[in-house]
Design a protein around this motif. Sequence first.
Motif, PDB file in Angstrom:
ATOM      1  N   ASN A 162       0.841  -1.195   0.000  1.00 11.42           N
ATOM      2  CA  ASN A 162       0.000   0.000   0.000  1.00 11.42           C
ATOM      3  C   ASN A 162       0.875   1.243   0.000  1.00 11.42           C
ATOM      4  O   ASN A 162       1.606   1.512   0.959  1.00 11.42           O
ATOM      5  CB  ASN A 162      -0.910  -0.004   1.223  1.00 11.42           C
ATOM      6  CG  ASN A 162      -1.831   1.201   1.241  1.00 11.42           C
ATOM      7  OD1 ASN A 162      -2.049   1.842   0.208  1.00 11.42           O
ATOM      8  ND2 ASN A 162      -2.368   1.519   2.402  1.00 11.42           N
ATOM      9  N   VAL A 186      -0.425   4.385  -0.443  1.00 10.23           N
ATOM     10  CA  VAL A 186      -1.256   5.554  -0.158  1.00 10.23           C
ATOM     11  C   VAL A 186      -1.243   5.878   1.331  1.00 10.23           C
ATOM     12  O   VAL A 186      -1.511   5.007   2.169  1.00 10.23           O
ATOM     13  CB  VAL A 186      -2.700   5.318  -0.636  1.00 10.23           C
ATOM     14  CG1 VAL A 186      -3.552   6.559  -0.376  1.00 10.23           C
ATOM     15  CG2 VAL A 186      -2.724   4.958  -2.116  1.00 10.23           C
ATOM     16  N   LYS A 215      -3.159   3.753  -7.687  1.00 14.19           N
ATOM     17  CA  LYS A 215      -2.681   3.281  -6.388  1.00 14.19           C
ATOM     18  C   LYS A 215      -1.353   2.542  -6.468  1.00 14.19           C
ATOM     19  O   LYS A 215      -0.740   2.266  -5.433  1.00 14.19           O
ATOM     20  CB  LYS A 215      -3.754   2.409  -5.734  1.00 14.19           C
ATOM     21  CG  LYS A 215      -4.975   3.220  -5.311  1.00 14.19           C
ATOM     22  CD  LYS A 215      -5.998   2.383  -4.580  1.00 14.19           C
ATOM     23  CE  LYS A 215      -7.171   3.249  -4.125  1.00 14.19           C
ATOM     24  NZ  LYS A 215      -8.202   2.454  -3.400  1.00 14.19           N
ATOM     25  N   LEU A 232      -6.586  10.559  -7.143  1.00 17.69           N
ATOM     26  CA  LEU A 232      -6.108   9.188  -7.001  1.00 17.69           C
ATOM     27  C   LEU A 232      -7.151   8.244  -7.587  1.00 17.69           C
ATOM     28  O   LEU A 232      -8.339   8.342  -7.248  1.00 17.69           O
ATOM     29  CB  LEU A 232      -5.867   8.856  -5.533  1.00 17.69           C
ATOM     30  CG  LEU A 232      -5.335   7.465  -5.210  1.00 17.69           C
ATOM     31  CD1 LEU A 232      -3.930   7.287  -5.759  1.00 17.69           C
ATOM     32  CD2 LEU A 232      -5.364   7.220  -3.703  1.00 17.69           C
ATOM     33  N   GLU A 236      -8.002   4.038  -9.173  1.00 19.11           N
ATOM     34  CA  GLU A 236      -7.655   2.635  -8.993  1.00 19.11           C
ATOM     35  C   GLU A 236      -6.603   2.200 -10.017  1.00 19.11           C
ATOM     36  O   GLU A 236      -6.571   2.690 -11.148  1.00 19.11           O
ATOM     37  CB  GLU A 236      -8.899   1.760  -9.137  1.00 19.11           C
ATOM     38  CG  GLU A 236      -9.931   1.938  -8.039  1.00 19.11           C
ATOM     39  CD  GLU A 236      -9.420   1.495  -6.677  1.00 19.11           C
ATOM     40  OE1 GLU A 236      -8.564   0.576  -6.638  1.00 19.11           O
ATOM     41  OE2 GLU A 236      -9.873   2.048  -5.659  1.00 19.11           O
TER      42      GLU A 236
END
Length: 232
Positions: free
Chosen positions: A2, A4, A162, A193, A195
């Motif tokens: 991840n 973000v 992402k 942002l 996907e």
Amino acid sequence: MNKVFHDARSALADIIKDGQILAVGGFGLCGIPEALIAAVRDSGVQNLTAISNNAGIDGFGLGVLLNTRQIKKMIASYVGENKEFERQYLAGELELEFTPQGTLAEKLRAGGAGIPAFFTKTGVGTLVAEGKETREFDGETYVMERSLVADIALVKAQKADKSGNLVFNKTARNFNPNAAMAGKITVVEVEELVETGTLDPDQIHLPGIFVHRIVVNATPEKRIEQRTVRGA
């Protein structure tokens, strides 16, 4: 993985330290990672070396970190329009490594590409070449420039997915891609942002392999450097 983070402060909290080298995107006031710069200011770190095309203006861009005296050295190609920069430099309080603009861009790009140095004609016979190796190629003299690698790169983009694939908005695609490549850890501030898989691969300006952390700043301040209007 991840990439973000909730905000700029949390994205920098465990990586920003005293004495680091920061590569910061932007050209004039275009493409400035303002939320990330504010987070650096709020962290209180000191003795930073900042690599950037310019030093912002008083109170905006890297001018924020000059006002708080957190930068000890600038590696830049343009340093006008910043009175505090001028004051600190003339007073001997701030170091400056003045670098031609194209050379600075290539120093960052080469650093990101794993190239330790390169030769250029720019600066030959000037103060820029003093103390540097020169070599002749095909009857022309070239000066060797060392590449630049930053501990952290602070970057501004229009959009990211992402996975960190980036799209820049027009002229904000200035020093930002090169700064991103040069960072050991690259943190990008984006307005939108989406996907992973949403972006058209042919429209991606910088692949996510160069991006480690992402923060969203959906409503950045967009200043005009000099407003000029015609009189009545």
